[in-house]
Design an enzyme around this catalytic site. Structure first.
Site, PDB file in Angstrom:
ATOM      1  N   GLY A  79      60.784  43.676 -17.670  1.00 23.66           N
ATOM      2  CA  GLY A  79      60.834  43.788 -19.116  1.00 23.66           C
ATOM      3  C   GLY A  79      59.860  44.793 -19.698  1.00 23.66           C
ATOM      4  O   GLY A  79      60.189  45.514 -20.642  1.00 23.66           O
ATOM      5  N   SER A  80      58.654  44.862 -19.162  1.00 21.66           N
ATOM      6  CA  SER A  80      57.657  45.783 -19.718  1.00 21.66           C
ATOM      7  C   SER A  80      58.104  47.238 -19.573  1.00 21.66           C
ATOM      8  O   SER A  80      57.983  48.032 -20.504  1.00 21.66           O
ATOM      9  CB  SER A  80      56.300  45.580 -19.038  1.00 21.66           C
ATOM     10  N   ASN A 167      57.932  34.291 -26.822  1.00 22.17           N
ATOM     11  CA  ASN A 167      57.422  33.704 -25.594  1.00 22.17           C
ATOM     12  C   ASN A 167      56.326  32.682 -25.807  1.00 22.17           C
ATOM     13  O   ASN A 167      55.986  31.945 -24.878  1.00 22.17           O
ATOM     14  CB  ASN A 167      56.894  34.810 -24.668  1.00 22.17           C
ATOM     15  N   GLN A 195      62.602  36.474 -22.738  1.00 23.21           N
ATOM     16  CA  GLN A 195      62.466  35.016 -22.779  1.00 23.21           C
ATOM     17  C   GLN A 195      63.790  34.301 -23.028  1.00 23.21           C
ATOM     18  O   GLN A 195      63.890  33.094 -22.824  1.00 23.21           O
ATOM     19  CB  GLN A 195      61.464  34.612 -23.864  1.00 23.21           C
ATOM     20  N   HIS A 217      62.350  37.453 -13.215  1.00 19.67           N
ATOM     21  CA  HIS A 217      61.489  36.325 -12.866  1.00 19.67           C
ATOM     22  C   HIS A 217      61.403  35.271 -13.972  1.00 19.67           C
ATOM     23  O   HIS A 217      60.771  34.229 -13.781  1.00 19.67           O
ATOM     24  CB  HIS A 217      60.092  36.811 -12.476  1.00 19.67           C
ATOM     25  N   THR A 253      64.710  55.130  -4.824  1.00 21.79           N
ATOM     26  CA  THR A 253      65.658  54.334  -4.050  1.00 21.79           C
ATOM     27  C   THR A 253      65.747  52.920  -4.611  1.00 21.79           C
ATOM     28  O   THR A 253      64.736  52.279  -4.896  1.00 21.79           O
ATOM     29  CB  THR A 253      65.224  54.282  -2.569  1.00 21.79           C
ATOM     30  N   CYS A 343      50.151  37.248 -20.637  1.00 22.88           N
ATOM     31  CA  CYS A 343      49.643  38.610 -20.467  1.00 22.88           C
ATOM     32  C   CYS A 343      48.268  38.779 -21.092  1.00 22.88           C
ATOM     33  O   CYS A 343      47.654  39.826 -20.967  1.00 22.88           O
ATOM     34  CB  CYS A 343      50.624  39.610 -21.076  1.00 22.88           C
TER      35      CYS A 343
END
Length: 404
Positions: A79-80, A167, A195, A217, A253, A343
C-alpha cells in the site's frame, strides 16, 4: 488465537489492522513457486512461458475480486508504494503539462495513512499545494467540504486522495459520493483501500474511483506485495525504469510467489466475506459493550457500530491512561493490541487521527486503544477479551498518573 511461549497462558492476537497471519490457502498457493514454477516470466523458453501464463492467470483472478480489468492492475510491494506512486505521478503530470512553475494541488484528509501524509509533505517541499480536509468526531469526511475545496482551487488539481476505511478508528468513508463530487469538477480520485479490501465489499465500478491501493498482508496474504488499480483512461507515469514488467511501468522481475499468495488469500476472503464480517462484528460489538459498561472513563472512538464502521475494529479513548503502558499491560495479560497507528509505534506523540477527531486534551488523546479482531475469533477468545480488557484499562489508569 496464537499460543503463548509457555503454552499455558491464552494469547489473543487483536492487532489484525497492523497485519494478519498468512492463511493456509495463501501458503499452499505459494509453495509451487518456490520449487517448480521458478522461471523468469520474461523469458522465451517453456519454463518462462509457464511462469508467464501463471502470472496472467493470477492477475485475472485478482482483478476480478475488485471488478477491474486485468490490464488496470499494477502489482507493487504494498500500500505505501501504491500510494506514493499515484500521488507523485499525479503531481508530475501537472508539471509536465504546465511547467515547473505550476503548483499542482492535491486534496486529501487529515486522517490518512502516513504513507499518504508523509508523501504529501515531501511533495509540498517541491511546490505542491496540499489541502487537508477535516473530519467530524466520528471520522467522516464531508462531501460539502470536498466540493468547497474543489471550487476554491479550480485549476491544477492533480488528484483527490481519500481513504476508504480508516486504520485507527474504523470509519468507512462515503467514497462513492466523494468520487461523484470530484468527477463533477473534472478531477480524478484515488482511494487507499488497504484497510478495506478483504473486510468489506470493494468494487471499483460501484465506488467510481479512478485509482485504488491495497496490500496483501491486511487480508491474510504475504507481506511485501500489494497492488494499485488504475482505471484504463487515467494517465500514469512509470515508477521504475529498467524493464517491460507491469506494462513497462514498474521494472523488476515479478514476485510470483507473493502474487499467488495474495490472490489465493483475497479470493478466499471475498467468497466468505459476508459470513466472516458478520461473525467478527458480533464479537466486536460484544467487546465494545463490555468495555463501555465497565468503565465510565472510556469512550468509543470513531463511528458507532454499524454499516459505516469496519466490522473487526474496536477503538477507544481511555481517559487518564497512558496508552503505551496499556498495550504493554495487555500483552502481559495475553492480548496483543495497539495504540494509534502501527506505523507510528515508538512515538510519544498522540495519534494524528485522534487529534483530527477533536480529542485535543492530553488526558484523552494519549489514551487511544485499538483492538482489531480476527475474522475467525472464537467465542472463548471474545469472552476473554470482554473480561480482561476492561480490567486492564482500570489497572493501567491507576499506574498512569506519573507518566501523563
Amino acid at each position: 488465537m496464537m499460543p503463548s511461549s509457555s503454552c499455558k497462558q491464552r494469547y489473543i492476537y487483536a492487532d489484525n489492522a497492523a497485519t494478519t497471519p498468512l492463511s493456509a490457502a495463501a501458503r499452499t498457493a505459494m509453495e509451487p513457486f518456490f520449487t517448480d514454477i521458478y522461471a523468469n516470466p520474461s523469458g522465451i523458453h517453456r519454463l518462462a512461458k509457464r511462469a508467464a501464463d501463471k502470472l496472467s492467470q493470477l492477475r485475472e483472478q485478482l482483478a476480478a475480486c475488485i471488478q477491474a480489468r486485468p490490464r488496470e492492475l499494477y502489482i507493487t510491494s504494498g500500500g505505501s508504494e501504491s500510494n506514493n506512486w499515484i500521488l507523485r505521478s499525479a503531481a508530475e503530470q501537472v508539471w509536465q503539462q504546465h511547467g515547473r512553475t505550476a503548483q499542482p494541488v492535491i486534496i486529501t484528509s487529515a486522517i490518512e495513512h502516513h504513507s499518504v501524509l508523509h508523501c504529501c509533505t515531501a511533495l509540498e517541499q517541491q511546490g505542491v499545494v496540499v489541502e487537508y480536509l477535516p473530519v467530524d468526531q466520528q471520522g467522516f469526511i464531508s462531501v460539502t467540504d470536498l466540493d468547497n475545496a474543489l471550487k476554491h482551487h479550480k485549476h491544477h488539481v492533480a488528484l483527490v486522495s481519500l481513504m476508504l476505511a480508516n486504520n485507527e478508528v474504523g470509519s468507512i468513508e462515503p467514497i462513492a459520493e466523494l468520487a461523484a463530487c470530484a468527477h463533477a469538477h473534472g478531477v480524478r480520485i484515488h482511494t487507499d483501500a488497504v484497510q478495506a479490501l478483504g473486510h468489506i465489499p470493494v468494487d471499483v465500478t460501484q465506488l467510481g474511483v479512478d485509482a485504488l491501493s491495497f496490500s496483501a498482508h491486511k487480508f491474510h496474504g504475504p507481506c511485501g506485495i500489494g497492488g494499485l488499480y488504475v482505471r484504463s483512461d487515467m494517465p500514469m507515469l512509470p515508477l521504475i525504469a529498467g524493464g517491460a514488467q507491469e506494462y513497462g511501468m514498474r521494472a523488476g522481475t515479478e514476485n510470483l510467489a507473493g502474487m499467488a499468495g495474495m490472490t489465493a488469500a483475497l479470493v478466499e476472503v471475498c467468497k466468505e466475506l459476508g459470513v466472516r464480517s458478520n461473525h467478527v462484528s458480533v464479537a466486536r460489538d460484544a467487546l465494545i459493550q463490555a468495555v463501555l459498561n465497565a468503565d465510565e472513563q472510556t469512550q468509543l472512538s470513531g463511528p458507532r457500530p454499524g454499516a459505516h464502521r469496519l466490522p473487526s475494529l474496536a477503538s477507544f479513548i481511555c481517559t487518564d491512561v497512558d496508552a503505551e503502558l496499556l498495550v504493554v499491560m495487555l500483552d502481559q495479560a495475553g492480548i496483543a493490541a495497539a495504540t494509534g497507528s502501527a506505523c507510528a509505534s515508538g512515538s510519544t506523540e498522540p495519534s494524528h487521527v485522534i487529534c483530527a477527531l477533536g480529542y485535543t486534551d492530553a488526558r484523552q488523546n494519549r489514551g487511544s486503544l485499538r483492538l482489531s479482531l480476527s475474522d475467525d475469533i472464537s467465542d472463548e477468545d471474545t469472552a476473554y477479551l470482554c473480561e480482561h480488557v476492561p480490567a486492564v484499562i482500570k489497572r493501567c489508569r491507576l499506574l498512569s498518573g506519573s507518566t501523563l
